[in-house]
Design a protein around this motif. Structure first.
Motif, PDB file in Angstrom:
ATOM      1  N   ASN A 232       0.871   8.745 -45.492  1.00 32.24           N
ATOM      2  CA  ASN A 232       0.460   7.656 -45.821  1.00 32.24           C
ATOM      3  C   ASN A 232      -0.607   7.106 -45.102  1.00 32.24           C
ATOM      4  OD1 ASN A 232       2.645   7.015 -47.486  1.00 32.24           O
ATOM      5  ND2 ASN A 232       3.743   5.891 -46.046  1.00 32.24           N
TER       6      ASN A 232
ATOM      7  N   GLY B 188       4.875   8.962 -42.784  1.00 32.04           N
ATOM      8  CA  GLY B 188       4.124   8.290 -42.122  1.00 32.04           C
ATOM      9  C   GLY B 188       2.726   8.632 -41.957  1.00 32.04           C
TER      10      GLY B 188
ATOM     11  N   GLN C  75      -3.136   6.421 -38.184  1.00 33.51           N
ATOM     12  CA  GLN C  75      -4.145   5.546 -38.463  1.00 33.51           C
ATOM     13  C   GLN C  75      -5.046   5.916 -37.174  1.00 33.51           C
ATOM     14  OE1 GLN C  75      -2.452   1.831 -38.840  1.00 33.51           O
ATOM     15  NE2 GLN C  75      -1.924   2.053 -41.075  1.00 33.51           N
TER      16      GLN C  75
ATOM     17  N   SER D  16      10.488   6.506 -35.889  1.00 32.19           N
ATOM     18  CA  SER D  16      10.206   5.907 -37.263  1.00 32.19           C
ATOM     19  C   SER D  16       9.071   6.194 -37.941  1.00 32.19           C
ATOM     20  CB  SER D  16      10.302   4.567 -37.003  1.00 32.19           C
ATOM     21  OG  SER D  16       9.175   4.008 -36.405  1.00 32.19           O
ATOM     22  N   GLN D  17       9.243   5.805 -39.314  1.00 36.32           N
ATOM     23  CA  GLN D  17       7.971   6.249 -40.177  1.00 36.32           C
ATOM     24  C   GLN D  17       6.871   5.147 -39.712  1.00 36.32           C
ATOM     25  OE1 GLN D  17       8.989   6.262 -44.322  1.00 36.32           O
ATOM     26  NE2 GLN D  17       6.821   5.365 -45.128  1.00 36.32           N
ATOM     27  N   ALA D  18       7.247   4.031 -39.405  1.00 38.08           N
ATOM     28  CA  ALA D  18       6.192   2.961 -39.014  1.00 38.08           C
ATOM     29  C   ALA D  18       5.352   3.575 -37.820  1.00 38.08           C
ATOM     30  CB  ALA D  18       6.830   1.516 -38.821  1.00 38.08           C
ATOM     31  N   SER D  19       6.114   3.980 -36.904  1.00 42.81           N
ATOM     32  CA  SER D  19       5.498   4.517 -35.469  1.00 42.81           C
ATOM     33  C   SER D  19       4.653   5.827 -35.908  1.00 42.81           C
ATOM     34  CB  SER D  19       6.470   5.149 -34.693  1.00 42.81           C
ATOM     35  OG  SER D  19       7.414   3.988 -34.194  1.00 42.81           O
TER      36      SER D  19
ATOM     37  N   GLU E 184       3.033   6.216 -38.844  1.00 33.29           N
ATOM     38  CA  GLU E 184       2.063   5.667 -39.519  1.00 33.29           C
ATOM     39  C   GLU E 184       0.965   5.092 -38.498  1.00 33.29           C
ATOM     40  OE1 GLU E 184       1.178   3.175 -43.772  1.00 33.29           O
ATOM     41  OE2 GLU E 184       3.262   3.888 -42.976  1.00 33.29           O
ATOM     42  N   ARG E 185       1.200   4.164 -37.491  1.00 35.50           N
ATOM     43  CA  ARG E 185       0.480   3.949 -36.774  1.00 35.50           C
ATOM     44  C   ARG E 185      -0.233   4.981 -36.003  1.00 35.50           C
ATOM     45  NH1 ARG E 185       4.917  -0.054 -35.939  1.00 35.50           N
ATOM     46  NH2 ARG E 185       5.298   1.416 -33.997  1.00 35.50           N
TER      47      ARG E 185
END
Length: 472
Positions: A391, A388, A466, A457-460, A462-463
């Motif tokens: 990315n 994450g 950012q 999670s990977q989504a967390s 990544e956010r």
């Protein structure tokens, strides 16, 4: 029902103001300042008169005046309380707020856990239900003997449980008498210094290293000599050449703190040989040795000790939760008596009830299962967080490859102060620690240390990455 409270300044018998007026004034001020809250019960007139050494009629007069003016309300057998609906000050002074009655929830209120917070296990996955059940059983089993002063060395069932666990999981053969329960790593290190070292002694420490180690040693007037680390851990040859009569060395062999590489076997043996030859001590800080993801956890340095020179420091903060404040120390058999003597002065700060809960948690097998679950979970979360962040941040960072541990090291590719970035991240609600803070002398490392155990999670990741990118 809450007990009645008595929180106002003492009566001045030499004052020209009548005593009943002094009582009246003090209660009125406490109410209008918000120290006494609406609905709060105040002391009975008889009890307060006895406490102050006054005639009951004096207190009755003050209470009657307060009631007539609407500050107090009598509820018969339920006592006298502060009247509801009073327009008291909305803002209390810090001192008054600290004295005010608060609910249990307010007493335990803390600042929120921040993303990437260091030294924090996966609290969302802790078996709280099992823990609560064990806690309830231990409370019910509390007898008179358990309510007396705890043993300075620690609860015997917990010491036995730790000795058994270390034998199986870390390859350390020790007796329960060698185990001492402390309230954390700093307490452990302080105990060692008082037992084995003297002001002016010198100790070798890793550079970069864990800052509290250096801080505690310097506070206790122990000289600190830094030793560089490389991909194989502490550079032991340099340490030996520069030791100059050092009395001890503090090392993190399983996962070097903060860089996370492991101390190689040849260097471990070299360090043990130096300690034996110089009659020096090796303090092994095994803060999260259970969490290795590329292979099985490495045996502890203590498991290789044949000369009784290694003191093994472990903790439950990383494997259970930090708020438990329980750590432990395994000392050489020949030093048990010395540590027992020193412990009488410097230990005894861990509640026996908490020790009993941990002992039961270990002996019933929950601890071993929890470690196994967390090892698998952390391996998954580490991979997800690395993906994450990669990315989101791309070429702006490089993430060190590490065999284990509970945090990541992000190297900044552009020229930037890691300490300034940490400040910006904290203001944005993201936790990070500056790698440069771990260096002694000239700054040799720059980067961010991020705990990943509580990122789900990977989504967390990544956010959050950012958000970090926006602050670079």
């Amino acid at each position: 029902m809450r007990k009645p409270v008595n929180r106002f300044s003492p009566i001045n018998p030499s004052s020209r103001e009548p005593i009943y007026r002094q009582i009246y004034s003090r209660f009125r001020s406490a109410i209008t300042d918000g120290v006494l809250a609406p609905g709060e019960r105040i002391p009975a007139a008889r009890a307060l008169a006895k406490e102050l050494g006054l005639a009951r009629g004096t207190v009755d007069t003050a209470y009657a005046l307060l009631t007539a003016e609407g500050y107090l309300q009598s509820r018969g057998q339920a006592g006298t309380v502060v009247a509801q609906g009073l327009n008291v000050q909305a803002t209390r002074s810090r001192e008054a707020a600290s004295l005010s009655p608060v609910s249990g929830a307010a007493l335990r209120q803390k600042s929120p856990v921040l993303p990437f917070q260091m030294a924090l296990p996966a609290l969302d996955e802790f078996p709280r239900k099992i823990w609560a059940q064990i806690g309830a059983r231990c409370v019910r089993a509390t007898g008179v003997a358990q309510m007396a002063n705890p043993s300075a060395q620690g609860l015997e069932p917990l010491r036995s449980a730790i000795a058994g666990y270390l034998h199986l999981a870390r390859g350390i053969s020790c007796q329960p008498s060698q185990v001492f329960i402390t309230s954390g790593y700093r307490n452990t290190l302080t105990l060692i210094v008082h037992a084995l070292l003297h002001p002016g002694d010198r100790v070798l420490v890793e550079n970069p290293g864990y800052p509290p180690t250096r801080q505690v040693l310097e506070y206790l007037q122990i000289g600190v000599q830094s030793v560089a680390v490389d991909q194989d851990g502490m550079q032991v040859t340099q340490a030996i050449n520069d030791s100059c009569g050092a009395r001890a060395a503090v090392v993190t062999p399983a996962h070097q703190s903060p860089l996370c590489m492991s101390l190689s076997l040849p260097r471990r043996l070299q360090l043990l040989e130096w300690a034996s030859r110089e009659q020096a001590w090796l303090i092994e800080d095994d803060y999260d040795g259970e969490y290795r993801y590329v292979s099985h956890p490495l045996p502890a340095l203590k498991s290789l000790d044949r000369e009784g020179r290694v003191l093994y420091a472990g903790t439950f903060s990383k494997v259970l939760f930090p708020g438990i404040r329980i750590a432990y120390l395994v000392v050489p058999l020949a030093q048990v008596e010395r540590f027992e003597q020193v412990a009488q002065t410097f230990l005894g700060g861990v509640p026996e009830l908490t020790q009993a809960i941990v002992a039961t948690f270990v002996t019933e097998g929950h601890f071993a299962r929890h470690i196994q679950r967390m090892r698998k979970l952390y391996g998954e979360r580490r991979s997800a967080v690395v993906k994450g962040l990669s990315n989101a941040l791309g070429e702006h960072i490089h993430i060190d490859a590490q065999p284990g541990g509970m945090h990541l090291i992000l190297r900044l590719t552009g020229p930037q102060s890691d300490r300034a970035l940490v400040e910006r991240l904290r203001h944005a609600g993201i936790y990070a620690e500056a790698l440069s803070e771990c260096c002694i002398g000239a700054q040799t490392h720059c980067g961010l240390m991020l705990g990943f155990a509580n990122i789900d999670s990977q989504a967390s990741a990544e956010r959050l990455g950012q958000k970090i990118l926006a602050l670079l």
